[in-house]
Design a protein around this motif. Sequence first.
Motif, PDB file in Angstrom:
ATOM      1  N   LEU A 127       0.809  -1.218   0.000  1.00 30.26           N
ATOM      2  CA  LEU A 127       0.000   0.000   0.000  1.00 30.26           C
ATOM      3  C   LEU A 127       0.842   1.268   0.000  1.00 30.26           C
ATOM      4  CD1 LEU A 127      -2.778  -1.123   2.506  1.00 30.26           C
ATOM      5  CD2 LEU A 127      -2.947  -0.976   0.017  1.00 30.26           C
ATOM      6  N   VAL A 128       2.066   1.197   0.513  1.00 27.60           N
ATOM      7  CA  VAL A 128       2.995   2.336   0.481  1.00 27.60           C
ATOM      8  C   VAL A 128       4.352   1.806   0.060  1.00 27.60           C
ATOM      9  CG1 VAL A 128       4.119   4.182   1.766  1.00 27.60           C
ATOM     10  CG2 VAL A 128       1.753   3.567   2.302  1.00 27.60           C
ATOM     11  N   GLY A 129       4.777   2.183  -1.141  1.00 28.08           N
ATOM     12  CA  GLY A 129       6.050   1.702  -1.658  1.00 28.08           C
ATOM     13  C   GLY A 129       7.222   2.571  -1.233  1.00 28.08           C
ATOM     14  N   GLU A 130       8.388   2.239  -1.763  1.00 31.67           N
ATOM     15  CA  GLU A 130       9.623   2.885  -1.320  1.00 31.67           C
ATOM     16  C   GLU A 130       9.878   4.229  -1.981  1.00 31.67           C
ATOM     17  OE1 GLU A 130      12.628  -0.051  -1.916  1.00 31.67           O
ATOM     18  OE2 GLU A 130      11.833  -1.399  -0.381  1.00 31.67           O
ATOM     19  N   ARG A 131       8.976   4.667  -2.876  1.00 29.68           N
ATOM     20  CA  ARG A 131       9.154   5.983  -3.505  1.00 29.68           C
ATOM     21  C   ARG A 131       8.512   7.092  -2.694  1.00 29.68           C
ATOM     22  NH1 ARG A 131       7.447   4.130  -9.625  1.00 29.68           N
ATOM     23  NH2 ARG A 131       9.275   2.789 -10.029  1.00 29.68           N
ATOM     24  N   THR A 132       7.805   6.733  -1.649  1.00 28.85           N
ATOM     25  CA  THR A 132       7.157   7.726  -0.803  1.00 28.85           C
ATOM     26  C   THR A 132       7.288   7.277   0.643  1.00 28.85           C
ATOM     27  OG1 THR A 132       5.078   8.936  -0.415  1.00 28.85           O
ATOM     28  CG2 THR A 132       4.893   6.606  -1.047  1.00 28.85           C
ATOM     29  N   THR A 133       6.569   7.920   1.547  1.00 29.79           N
ATOM     30  CA  THR A 133       6.583   7.518   2.951  1.00 29.79           C
ATOM     31  C   THR A 133       5.153   7.430   3.457  1.00 29.79           C
ATOM     32  OG1 THR A 133       6.634   9.771   3.855  1.00 29.79           O
ATOM     33  CG2 THR A 133       8.767   8.741   3.315  1.00 29.79           C
ATOM     34  N   VAL A 134       4.980   6.717   4.555  1.00 30.25           N
ATOM     35  CA  VAL A 134       3.655   6.608   5.160  1.00 30.25           C
ATOM     36  C   VAL A 134       3.154   7.982   5.575  1.00 30.25           C
ATOM     37  CG1 VAL A 134       2.323   5.623   7.058  1.00 30.25           C
ATOM     38  CG2 VAL A 134       4.083   4.252   5.918  1.00 30.25           C
ATOM     39  N   GLY A 135       4.037   8.787   6.143  1.00 29.28           N
ATOM     40  CA  GLY A 135       3.631  10.123   6.580  1.00 29.28           C
ATOM     41  C   GLY A 135       3.083  10.959   5.445  1.00 29.28           C
ATOM     42  N   ARG A 136       3.746  10.929   4.303  1.00 33.25           N
ATOM     43  CA  ARG A 136       3.270  11.700   3.146  1.00 33.25           C
ATOM     44  C   ARG A 136       1.905  11.199   2.680  1.00 33.25           C
ATOM     45  NH1 ARG A 136       8.536  10.763   0.646  1.00 33.25           N
ATOM     46  NH2 ARG A 136      10.003  12.372   1.307  1.00 33.25           N
ATOM     47  N   GLU A 137       1.747   9.883   2.650  1.00 35.91           N
ATOM     48  CA  GLU A 137       0.482   9.320   2.177  1.00 35.91           C
ATOM     49  C   GLU A 137      -0.666   9.652   3.131  1.00 35.91           C
ATOM     50  OE1 GLU A 137       0.070   7.592  -0.899  1.00 35.91           O
ATOM     51  OE2 GLU A 137       1.979   8.672  -1.017  1.00 35.91           O
ATOM     52  N   LEU A 138      -0.432   9.541   4.423  1.00 34.22           N
ATOM     53  CA  LEU A 138      -1.479   9.874   5.385  1.00 34.22           C
ATOM     54  C   LEU A 138      -1.816  11.354   5.337  1.00 34.22           C
ATOM     55  CD1 LEU A 138      -0.403   7.733   8.475  1.00 34.22           C
ATOM     56  CD2 LEU A 138      -2.203   7.228   6.823  1.00 34.22           C
ATOM     57  N   ASP A 139      -0.804  12.193   5.211  1.00 33.29           N
ATOM     58  CA  ASP A 139      -1.059  13.634   5.124  1.00 33.29           C
ATOM     59  C   ASP A 139      -1.844  13.977   3.862  1.00 33.29           C
ATOM     60  OD1 ASP A 139       0.165  14.164   7.511  1.00 33.29           O
ATOM     61  OD2 ASP A 139       2.070  14.812   6.650  1.00 33.29           O
TER      62      ASP A 139
END
Length: 430
Positions: free
Chosen positions: A116-128
């Motif tokens: 659901l969250v790959g290595e090109r982004t971060t969990v924090g960015r996706e949640l925000d």
Amino acid sequence: MIPPIRALSLAALLVLAGCSVPDLPTGSDGDDRLGVEGGYAATDPLPVRTDDGLNESEREAVLARTMARVEAIRGLEFTRDVEVRVVSRAEYRADRANETAADGGFREQVWEAPFLVGERTTVGRELDAVYGTAVGGYYAGDEIVIVSDTETPTLDTRTLAHELVHALQAQHLGFGSDRRTLDGRFARDGLIEGDANAVEIAYEARCGDEWECLPRSDRANLDEPAFDSDVYLVLIQPYAEGPAFVNALRERGGWVAVNDAYDRMPTTTEQVIHPERYPEESPVEVRVEDRSSDGWARFEREGPESTTLGEATVYAMFRANGVVEGGERFDYSHPLSDGWAGDRLVPYHDGDEAGYVWRTEWDTERDAREFVRGYRDLLAARGATRDGNVYVVPEGDPYADAFRVTREGTTVTVVNAPTRGELDAVHRTE
């Protein structure tokens, strides 16, 4: 098309459209009757204009009548005042940025394991991206914060009704203990948010014939979210499936049965997705022994060193990656995830490198085989090459790693590492 979150209370209308709303008793006579707040009854008209926004006295009138309506639907009386504050979208995003707390590589692996969250982004960015764009309001303490997208403050009364249910929960029922796994938190939210969404749906159903309602805000009529994030599929599950769970409880014993559930919170998203399994069917306890070596170790953190992803996240994994076909309707029951009986995810790290062991338990061997089939299809869709039970997703993919997939009866174990050669260092074979 994925519908937008409304106050993180979204298109559950798609799940329970047209469900009937029974009349509830209006309480005993007195100055503070059920269904009357601040001098307004649920059926009273409001002397307000919405075309130029709402001033303070108008917001107070809207709040009072909405509280009366929530009381009339939910059958609970507010025991103390609830404050409402309106903030701009920019203010909310700034506050959220200041409060966002990372959990390092552990959290990244928790969301990477279900693809659901790959290595090109971060969990924090996706949640925000999700919360910062989609949230229309939230409840904190005795205060409701409404997030406005316009310079002229407006109140969407359906969103307000949703958040007022949270105030009633705090005053009468509580929110249960803090669940320490991903699945446990979403299971608890299935009741809490399902309750609030059920009331919001009931509110919507009464507008027009029974109640005169203020116009919807422009934001409430959005057709699709202004973001593209797979974590959304997990975040909305309590809001999408929760109302059906709450309605199933009401069929057993009315709102009393819903109230009683707060003393026995659902423990898994499986129970929320399949209300007939609540409360009797408990998850299987899954253990993962530590077989790491060569510098690989579990994360040292204040919380547990492992978590449970749950049935809802398993479904989201398959849907987000195209193994399960989606649509406008959110129905988390699917043959690839229905047989879930329990799981345990343990993230590992070696310096900056990370991996994990994810062990799932299934009701039957057939369910376990179905899961493995779907998981292999997912890896194949990402271009993975196969050598026996080891799969390697190539460089360039956000999930470029090595995966060892094994099944023994009803148990499936996935080991992840950056390279094939490190799989045994993360979790050696017996």
